[in-house]
Design a protein around this motif. Structure first.
Motif, PDB file in Angstrom:
ATOM      1  N   SER A 151       7.119  54.835 -28.352  1.00 25.45           N
ATOM      2  CA  SER A 151       7.969  53.771 -27.829  1.00 25.45           C
ATOM      3  C   SER A 151       9.365  53.900 -28.412  1.00 25.45           C
ATOM      4  O   SER A 151       9.537  54.164 -29.597  1.00 25.45           O
ATOM      5  N   GLY A 152      10.346  53.697 -27.567  1.00 23.17           N
ATOM      6  CA  GLY A 152      11.726  53.796 -27.999  1.00 23.17           C
ATOM      7  C   GLY A 152      12.235  52.515 -28.638  1.00 23.17           C
ATOM      8  O   GLY A 152      11.568  51.478 -28.633  1.00 23.17           O
ATOM      9  N   ILE A 153      13.441  52.599 -29.179  1.00 26.69           N
ATOM     10  CA  ILE A 153      14.057  51.466 -29.863  1.00 26.69           C
ATOM     11  C   ILE A 153      14.240  50.295 -28.907  1.00 26.69           C
ATOM     12  O   ILE A 153      13.934  49.149 -29.258  1.00 26.69           O
ATOM     13  N   ALA A 154      14.741  50.554 -27.706  1.00 26.92           N
ATOM     14  CA  ALA A 154      14.969  49.463 -26.753  1.00 26.92           C
ATOM     15  C   ALA A 154      13.660  48.736 -26.436  1.00 26.92           C
ATOM     16  O   ALA A 154      13.621  47.500 -26.362  1.00 26.92           O
ATOM     17  N   PHE A 155      12.578  49.507 -26.251  1.00 21.65           N
ATOM     18  CA  PHE A 155      11.291  48.877 -25.980  1.00 21.65           C
ATOM     19  C   PHE A 155      10.840  48.026 -27.161  1.00 21.65           C
ATOM     20  O   PHE A 155      10.402  46.883 -26.993  1.00 21.65           O
ATOM     21  N   LEU A 156      10.949  48.588 -28.369  1.00 18.60           N
ATOM     22  CA  LEU A 156      10.522  47.850 -29.559  1.00 18.60           C
ATOM     23  C   LEU A 156      11.337  46.560 -29.724  1.00 18.60           C
ATOM     24  O   LEU A 156      10.783  45.510 -30.055  1.00 18.60           O
ATOM     25  N   LEU A 157      12.652  46.648 -29.483  1.00 20.23           N
ATOM     26  CA  LEU A 157      13.485  45.452 -29.574  1.00 20.23           C
ATOM     27  C   LEU A 157      13.052  44.420 -28.535  1.00 20.23           C
ATOM     28  O   LEU A 157      12.979  43.221 -28.828  1.00 20.23           O
ATOM     29  N   SER A 158      12.749  44.879 -27.330  1.00 17.10           N
ATOM     30  CA  SER A 158      12.300  43.980 -26.280  1.00 17.10           C
ATOM     31  C   SER A 158      10.948  43.356 -26.632  1.00 17.10           C
ATOM     32  O   SER A 158      10.747  42.148 -26.471  1.00 17.10           O
ATOM     33  N   HIS A 187      27.487  45.726 -26.951  1.00 17.52           N
ATOM     34  CA  HIS A 187      27.075  45.355 -25.597  1.00 17.52           C
ATOM     35  C   HIS A 187      27.793  44.085 -25.126  1.00 17.52           C
ATOM     36  O   HIS A 187      27.397  43.481 -24.129  1.00 17.52           O
ATOM     37  N   GLN A 188      28.839  43.708 -25.858  1.00 24.44           N
ATOM     38  CA  GLN A 188      29.661  42.537 -25.546  1.00 24.44           C
ATOM     39  C   GLN A 188      28.845  41.249 -25.392  1.00 24.44           C
ATOM     40  O   GLN A 188      29.132  40.412 -24.534  1.00 24.44           O
ATOM     41  N   LEU A 189      27.826  41.095 -26.228  1.00 21.41           N
ATOM     42  CA  LEU A 189      27.043  39.862 -26.206  1.00 21.41           C
ATOM     43  C   LEU A 189      27.774  38.810 -27.036  1.00 21.41           C
ATOM     44  O   LEU A 189      28.307  39.113 -28.096  1.00 21.41           O
ATOM     45  N   THR A 190      27.790  37.598 -26.543  1.00 23.44           N
ATOM     46  CA  THR A 190      28.472  36.509 -27.235  1.00 23.44           C
ATOM     47  C   THR A 190      27.639  36.080 -28.431  1.00 23.44           C
ATOM     48  O   THR A 190      26.473  35.701 -28.269  1.00 23.44           O
ATOM     49  N   PRO A 191      28.217  36.121 -29.629  1.00 21.14           N
ATOM     50  CA  PRO A 191      27.456  35.708 -30.822  1.00 21.14           C
ATOM     51  C   PRO A 191      26.929  34.280 -30.669  1.00 21.14           C
ATOM     52  O   PRO A 191      27.641  33.370 -30.238  1.00 21.14           O
ATOM     53  N   GLY A 192      25.658  34.105 -30.973  1.00 23.33           N
ATOM     54  CA  GLY A 192      25.047  32.789 -30.938  1.00 23.33           C
ATOM     55  C   GLY A 192      24.624  32.299 -29.565  1.00 23.33           C
ATOM     56  O   GLY A 192      24.081  31.205 -29.445  1.00 23.33           O
ATOM     57  N   VAL A 193      24.863  33.080 -28.517  1.00 22.81           N
ATOM     58  CA  VAL A 193      24.485  32.667 -27.163  1.00 22.81           C
ATOM     59  C   VAL A 193      23.456  33.648 -26.621  1.00 22.81           C
ATOM     60  O   VAL A 193      23.748  34.830 -26.452  1.00 22.81           O
ATOM     61  N   PRO A 204      14.549  41.856 -48.852  1.00 28.19           N
ATOM     62  CA  PRO A 204      15.831  41.219 -48.558  1.00 28.19           C
ATOM     63  C   PRO A 204      16.953  42.192 -48.184  1.00 28.19           C
ATOM     64  O   PRO A 204      17.715  41.936 -47.250  1.00 28.19           O
ATOM     65  N   ASP A 205      17.037  43.324 -48.881  1.00 28.48           N
ATOM     66  CA  ASP A 205      18.092  44.287 -48.544  1.00 28.48           C
ATOM     67  C   ASP A 205      17.838  44.941 -47.182  1.00 28.48           C
ATOM     68  O   ASP A 205      18.774  45.234 -46.436  1.00 28.48           O
ATOM     69  N   GLU A 206      16.573  45.141 -46.831  1.00 33.57           N
ATOM     70  CA  GLU A 206      16.249  45.687 -45.508  1.00 33.57           C
ATOM     71  C   GLU A 206      16.605  44.691 -44.406  1.00 33.57           C
ATOM     72  O   GLU A 206      17.108  45.072 -43.351  1.00 33.57           O
ATOM     73  N   ARG A 207      16.343  43.412 -44.669  1.00 32.81           N
ATOM     74  CA  ARG A 207      16.693  42.370 -43.694  1.00 32.81           C
ATOM     75  C   ARG A 207      18.205  42.354 -43.461  1.00 32.81           C
ATOM     76  O   ARG A 207      18.657  42.266 -42.316  1.00 32.81           O
ATOM     77  N   ALA A 208      18.964  42.430 -44.521  1.00 31.78           N
ATOM     78  CA  ALA A 208      20.423  42.422 -44.404  1.00 31.78           C
ATOM     79  C   ALA A 208      20.910  43.637 -43.619  1.00 31.78           C
ATOM     80  O   ALA A 208      21.804  43.533 -42.774  1.00 31.78           O
ATOM     81  N   LEU A 267      21.779  45.179 -35.974  1.00 35.17           N
ATOM     82  CA  LEU A 267      21.592  44.432 -34.734  1.00 35.17           C
ATOM     83  C   LEU A 267      22.882  43.736 -34.300  1.00 35.17           C
ATOM     84  O   LEU A 267      23.189  43.692 -33.100  1.00 35.17           O
ATOM     85  N   GLU A 268      23.650  43.221 -35.250  1.00 31.78           N
ATOM     86  CA  GLU A 268      24.943  42.614 -34.912  1.00 31.78           C
ATOM     87  C   GLU A 268      25.882  43.653 -34.310  1.00 31.78           C
ATOM     88  O   GLU A 268      26.598  43.374 -33.348  1.00 31.78           O
ATOM     89  N   ARG A 269      25.865  44.857 -34.859  1.00 35.62           N
ATOM     90  CA  ARG A 269      26.719  45.923 -34.329  1.00 35.62           C
ATOM     91  C   ARG A 269      26.289  46.306 -32.912  1.00 35.62           C
ATOM     92  O   ARG A 269      27.117  46.493 -32.025  1.00 35.62           O
ATOM     93  N   LEU A 270      24.975  46.399 -32.685  1.00 36.18           N
ATOM     94  CA  LEU A 270      24.482  46.691 -31.334  1.00 36.18           C
ATOM     95  C   LEU A 270      24.858  45.573 -30.361  1.00 36.18           C
ATOM     96  O   LEU A 270      25.316  45.838 -29.251  1.00 36.18           O
ATOM     97  N   ALA A 271      24.666  44.321 -30.767  1.00 36.46           N
ATOM     98  CA  ALA A 271      25.001  43.189 -29.898  1.00 36.46           C
ATOM     99  C   ALA A 271      26.482  43.207 -29.548  1.00 36.46           C
ATOM    100  O   ALA A 271      26.863  43.013 -28.387  1.00 36.46           O
ATOM    101  N   SER A 272      27.317  43.491 -30.517  1.00 36.39           N
ATOM    102  CA  SER A 272      28.766  43.560 -30.284  1.00 36.39           C
ATOM    103  C   SER A 272      29.111  44.693 -29.323  1.00 36.39           C
ATOM    104  O   SER A 272      29.946  44.530 -28.429  1.00 36.39           O
TER     105      SER A 272
END
Length: 153
Positions: free
Chosen positions: A6-13, A139-145, A122-126, A132-137
């Motif tokens: 399974s690829g990253i996109a599938f796992l994220l989904s 893809h021009q996803l609005t933070p928090g929406v 904790p360091d892995e979570r960070a 994930l924030e970099r990926l979301a950005s």
């Protein structure tokens, strides 16, 4: 494609759907749905936001926002105030009860996050959050929406 490949996109989904279902079950205990939580959070972050602005921010049809706000107002969680310049504009604020419920929601969110990420140090979570924030950005996803609001149109 086998399960091992399974690829990253599938796992994220897969993880996203799982996290969303768990979150929905948690906030249901507070009498809310995930979209209502999002509306409450947005109003809390931007008191006085108009219904039209809220619809734009969330990518929802204004009629859908009216339905959500009607529900929240009926429960005594949100108030509408007519605009002074344009009486057709409804500005939204949380009531004390809405603020109190949102604090309960925030506690549920913290518990949900801790349970969901329990396998990570904790360091892995960070590090994961930063990735994930970099990926979301990217893809021009609005933070928090959540883009799932578009499915509510």
């Amino acid at each position: 494609m086998s399960a091992e490949s399974s690829g990253i996109a599938f796992l994220l989904s897969q993880l996203g759907a799982h996290a969303a279902m768990q979150f929905g079950a948690r906030v249901e205990e507070l009498g809310l749905t995930p979209p209502l939580v999002g509306v409450l959070r947005m109003i809390s972050a931007r008191p006085g936001l108009s219904q039209q602005q809220l619809a734009r921010e969330l990518g929802l049809l204004p009629s859908k926002v009216v339905t959500f706000v009607d529900d929240l107002e009926r429960r005594g969680l949100v108030t509408r105030t007519r605009g002074t310049r344009d009486r057709r504009v409804q500005h939204l604020t949380l009531t004390p009860e809405g603020t109190e419920l949102l604090e309960e929601v925030r506690a549920v969110i913290a518990q949900h996050e801790a349970a969901f990420c329990q396998a990570l140090a904790p360091d892995e979570r960070a590090q994961l959050k930063a990735f994930l924030e970099r990926l979301a950005s990217s893809h021009q996803l609005t933070p928090g929406v959540h883009p799932g609001y578009r499915a509510l149109r």
